[in-house]
Structures are given as structure tokens and as C-alpha cells.
Design an enzyme around this catalytic site. Sequence first.
Site, PDB file in Angstrom:
ATOM      1  N   ASP A  31       0.847  -1.205   0.000  1.00 11.46           N
ATOM      2  CA  ASP A  31       0.000   0.000   0.000  1.00 11.46           C
ATOM      3  C   ASP A  31       0.873   1.243   0.000  1.00 11.46           C
ATOM      4  OD1 ASP A  31      -2.077   2.025   0.846  1.00 11.46           O
ATOM      5  OD2 ASP A  31      -3.261   0.206   1.045  1.00 11.46           O
ATOM      6  N   ASN A  32       0.403   2.290  -0.683  1.00 13.82           N
ATOM      7  CA  ASN A  32       1.144   3.561  -0.639  1.00 13.82           C
ATOM      8  C   ASN A  32       0.483   4.569   0.307  1.00 13.82           C
ATOM      9  OD1 ASN A  32      -1.077   4.407  -2.046  1.00 13.82           O
ATOM     10  ND2 ASN A  32       0.041   5.374  -3.723  1.00 13.82           N
ATOM     11  N   ASP A  56       4.242   1.730  -4.014  1.00 16.59           N
ATOM     12  CA  ASP A  56       3.333   2.335  -4.988  1.00 16.59           C
ATOM     13  C   ASP A  56       3.243   1.407  -6.195  1.00 16.59           C
ATOM     14  OD1 ASP A  56       2.011   3.810  -6.904  1.00 16.59           O
ATOM     15  OD2 ASP A  56       2.889   5.711  -6.232  1.00 16.59           O
ATOM     16  N   LYS A  91      -3.760   6.101 -12.967  1.00 13.54           N
ATOM     17  CA  LYS A  91      -2.477   5.382 -12.997  1.00 13.54           C
ATOM     18  C   LYS A  91      -2.564   4.042 -12.256  1.00 13.54           C
ATOM     19  CE  LYS A  91       1.545   7.643 -12.730  1.00 13.54           C
ATOM     20  NZ  LYS A  91       2.547   8.648 -12.279  1.00 13.54           N
ATOM     21  N   TYR A 145     -12.309   7.176 -12.557  1.00 16.57           N
ATOM     22  CA  TYR A 145     -12.474   5.918 -11.818  1.00 16.57           C
ATOM     23  C   TYR A 145     -13.133   4.864 -12.715  1.00 16.57           C
ATOM     24  CZ  TYR A 145     -14.014   2.838  -7.967  1.00 16.57           C
ATOM     25  OH  TYR A 145     -14.235   1.774  -7.118  1.00 16.57           O
ATOM     26  N   LYS A 149     -11.304   1.482 -14.234  1.00 14.14           N
ATOM     27  CA  LYS A 149     -11.741   0.118 -13.886  1.00 14.14           C
ATOM     28  C   LYS A 149     -12.143  -0.664 -15.136  1.00 14.14           C
ATOM     29  CE  LYS A 149     -11.346   0.090  -9.345  1.00 14.14           C
ATOM     30  NZ  LYS A 149     -10.475  -0.852  -8.617  1.00 14.14           N
TER      31      LYS A 149
HETATM   32  P1  NAD Z   1      -9.817   2.476   0.153  1.00 13.87           P
HETATM   33  O1  NAD Z   1      -9.539   3.831  -0.406  1.00 13.87           O
HETATM   34  O2  NAD Z   1     -10.145   2.364   1.600  1.00 13.87           O
HETATM   35  O3  NAD Z   1      -8.601   1.492  -0.134  1.00 13.87           O
HETATM   36  C1  NAD Z   1      -7.797   1.571  -1.282  1.00 13.87           C
HETATM   37  C2  NAD Z   1      -6.360   1.337  -0.873  1.00 13.87           C
HETATM   38  O4  NAD Z   1      -5.518   1.391  -2.052  1.00 13.87           O
HETATM   39  C3  NAD Z   1      -5.830   2.425   0.079  1.00 13.87           C
HETATM   40  O5  NAD Z   1      -5.233   1.816   1.201  1.00 13.87           O
HETATM   41  C4  NAD Z   1      -4.830   3.204  -0.766  1.00 13.87           C
HETATM   42  O6  NAD Z   1      -3.822   3.803   0.006  1.00 13.87           O
HETATM   43  C5  NAD Z   1      -4.332   2.115  -1.713  1.00 13.87           C
HETATM   44  N1  NAD Z   1      -3.731   2.640  -2.942  1.00 13.87           N
HETATM   45  C6  NAD Z   1      -4.231   3.574  -3.787  1.00 13.87           C
HETATM   46  N2  NAD Z   1      -3.364   3.810  -4.795  1.00 13.87           N
HETATM   47  C7  NAD Z   1      -2.292   2.980  -4.599  1.00 13.87           C
HETATM   48  C8  NAD Z   1      -1.079   2.749  -5.290  1.00 13.87           C
HETATM   49  N3  NAD Z   1      -0.761   3.423  -6.416  1.00 13.87           N
HETATM   50  N4  NAD Z   1      -0.212   1.840  -4.800  1.00 13.87           N
HETATM   51  C9  NAD Z   1      -0.500   1.161  -3.653  1.00 13.87           C
HETATM   52  N5  NAD Z   1      -1.633   1.337  -2.944  1.00 13.87           N
HETATM   53  C10 NAD Z   1      -2.540   2.235  -3.417  1.00 13.87           C
HETATM   54  O7  NAD Z   1     -11.000   1.867  -0.751  1.00 13.87           O
HETATM   55  P2  NAD Z   1     -11.857   0.544  -0.527  1.00 13.87           P
HETATM   56  O8  NAD Z   1     -13.258   0.932  -0.311  1.00 13.87           O
HETATM   57  O9  NAD Z   1     -11.210  -0.373   0.419  1.00 13.87           O
HETATM   58  O10 NAD Z   1     -11.775  -0.094  -1.995  1.00 13.87           O
HETATM   59  C11 NAD Z   1     -10.797  -1.075  -2.292  1.00 13.87           C
HETATM   60  C12 NAD Z   1     -10.969  -1.571  -3.715  1.00 13.87           C
HETATM   61  O11 NAD Z   1     -12.292  -2.095  -3.898  1.00 13.87           O
HETATM   62  C13 NAD Z   1     -10.766  -0.478  -4.763  1.00 13.87           C
HETATM   63  O12 NAD Z   1     -10.078  -1.014  -5.863  1.00 13.87           O
HETATM   64  C14 NAD Z   1     -12.182  -0.110  -5.146  1.00 13.87           C
HETATM   65  O13 NAD Z   1     -12.262   0.355  -6.457  1.00 13.87           O
HETATM   66  C15 NAD Z   1     -12.923  -1.429  -4.977  1.00 13.87           C
HETATM   67  N6  NAD Z   1     -14.349  -1.208  -4.688  1.00 13.87           N
HETATM   68  C16 NAD Z   1     -14.753  -0.823  -3.451  1.00 13.87           C
HETATM   69  C17 NAD Z   1     -16.100  -0.591  -3.228  1.00 13.87           C
HETATM   70  C18 NAD Z   1     -16.632  -0.195  -1.876  1.00 13.87           C
HETATM   71  O14 NAD Z   1     -17.840  -0.004  -1.732  1.00 13.87           O
HETATM   72  N7  NAD Z   1     -15.810  -0.067  -0.854  1.00 13.87           N
HETATM   73  C19 NAD Z   1     -17.029  -0.747  -4.265  1.00 13.87           C
HETATM   74  C20 NAD Z   1     -16.552  -1.108  -5.512  1.00 13.87           C
HETATM   75  C21 NAD Z   1     -15.214  -1.363  -5.715  1.00 13.87           C
END
Ligand code: NAD
Length: 318
Positions: A31-32, A56, A91, A145, A149
Amino acid sequence: MRAVVTGGAGFLGSYLCERLLGRGAEVLCLDNFLTGAPSNVEHLMGRPGFRLLECDLTGFVHVPGDVDLVLHFASAASPADYLRHPIETLKVGSLGTLHALGLAKEKDARFVLASTSEVYGDPLEHPQKETYWGNVNPVGPRSVYDEAKRFAESLTTAYRDSRGTDTAIVRIFNTYGPRMRPHDGRAIPTFIRQAIMDEPITVTGDGEQTRSICYVDDTVEGIIALAGSDFEGPVNIGNPAELSMIDLAGMIRDLAGSSSPIRFVPRPVDDPAVRRPDASLAAERLGWRPRVDPVTGLRRTIAWFERELAREPSPTVA
Ligand code: NAD
């Protein structure tokens, strides 16, 4: 079993790390900390088999040793977050997915892409089945976004078809639960925070737009079932219980015992009017169905937010 969870210090990723460790897997969390934080996995530090690495995904990823499973969850997910980080979101959806897929291919590991109901955009078909291609504005603000995706799904499919990588795609619908940031901008944490603080609950538009909300334990169960299967998807994971935003705000206010008034504020551009999964494919292929009804899930989430907000009265935006 050795698993890599990208975005593992985020909301969903932290539960996935926890669940995998509980099943005896070794877990490497990458995680970043763009929208997540080490505090989300603090309780896992020191557990045998768990490692957190600041990394990252948009840069090259090297992981020594064997890997059996890559869960690619890195990406901002809340509209407020991805609108604040548009390029980072594109990205991580493109380069980040490329690197995570490269890792899975190199290690001959199973790969699961966290996709989203947002690939359906503002849907013209309701409820949404996996066969629906979506209605997305490619140059609208949300496209950073949605299109990232959609590209990630395409890249995942290409790795499967042309490189033989064992991939799967899960389209996750709105998930909520403890560990969401009170200020992450998503409707449920916002409504709960406002209700607890007795502030006006801000509903966008006329509040008639709908979402289907799934409790985090159910979503995580579905993802783990997909990871352990040989199904490639895409498969919807979401709770078909559909609520209008105004009803959701009222329900949260009642469950929190709050007297907050409702305040209507402008609706964001390209905000979907309706959203409900057809979850029959997940039932058929994974034996998965959501078990936690909205009242039970919201009660648990409100209780957690009450404790968090009492501990930290003025949370800051991450
Ligand atoms: P979140 O923002 O809590 O978690 C995302 C994590 O990714 C964070 O810890 C962030 O620091 C990390 N991150 C972002 N860019 C990065 C990079 N370049 N390198 C390394 N780490 C990176 O979001 P979430 O709700 O936990 O969602 C997680 C995943 O599930 C995402 O891919 C999101 O699109 C997908 N998703 C979530 C939901 C939801 O309702 N929570 C719905 C649909 C899809």
C-alpha cells in the site's frame, strides 16, 4: 498459501488481509497509504505471516519467493478521493493493474481484480446483470475511476486470454462497515457522522436516487469465495436491498437516535440514478448470498463510528 493484497491498508483490503490470515495464509500487504493507513492493519502487525510494505503499484513491483494469490484492491474508491486524485486513480487502474497482473503471471498465481458497479455508469438496465455493458461518460469527472476500472477489466481479460494467467473479476457494489473513514465522502459514513454529531444530514438532489448497500462481512465472504474458485467472472457482489438516499438518511438518523434535520444539496455530475445488482450469478457459481440486512449492518457500523468519533472528536480528511 501466500497471498499479496494490494491496497491492503484500505477499508476492504484490511478485512481481506484479516480473513486470509485467519485461514492460515501468509499475507503481504502492499500500500502507498494514499487513502488507506497503517492503522487499518495495526491489529495484524506481529501476527505470524503478516507483512506490511509501503509500495506504490504504479512503479515496478518485485516480490521475492512464491505467491499463490494476488488480490488487486489498490485504488481510491470514494468519489471525493478519486476526484481529489484523478491522475493517481487512472495510474493505479492502468499501470498498477499491469504491474499486479505481471506479478501474478511471474508467480503463476491466481489474480482477482477489484472492479466495481461503477463500470455500469448511470445504468440504462435495472437491475444490473454482468452482461450489461454500461453507460459511462468517458470525459465526465467520474470517468477517472469508471474508465480506469473498465480498462483494468480489459487488461485482466487480455492476460487471461493471451498469457494464460488465472484471473477473476469481481464487480463490487456499495459496501459499508466499520473502518470507513468518517470523512471519506461516501454517503453512509457522511450520514452516520452527521447523525451522531446532530448536524444536518446532507442528501444530494431530491434523494430519490437509489443505491444497494452491502455489509463488509458479506462482500469479503464473496471475494474470498471467488478467490478460492476457478470462476473468472466478472461477477457482481452486492446486496440487492435497494434504498433511496432519502430513505437511507432517515434510517440512519432513526438508528442513531438523532434529531438531525435533512438538508438537500446539489447532486454531483453524472451521479447514477439507480444501482442494484442482479446477484444470481454469484449465488449460482459461488454459492454466495448476502446475509446481513441493512438495519443490522448499519447498527454495527453506527456503534463503531460512535466509538471512533468519541476517541477522535475532530477527524481530519486523509
Ligand atoms: P480504500 O480507499 O479504503 O482502499 C484503497 C487502498 O488502495 C488504500 O489503502 C490506498 O492507500 C491504496 N492505494 C491507492 N493507490 C495505490 C497505489 N498506487 N499503490 C498502492 N496502494 C494504493 O477503498 P476501498 O473501499 O477499500 O476499496 C478497495 C478496492 O475495492 C478499490 O479497488 C475499489 O475500487 C474497490 N471497490 C470498493 C467498493 C466499496 O464499496 N468499498 C465498491 C466497488 C469497488
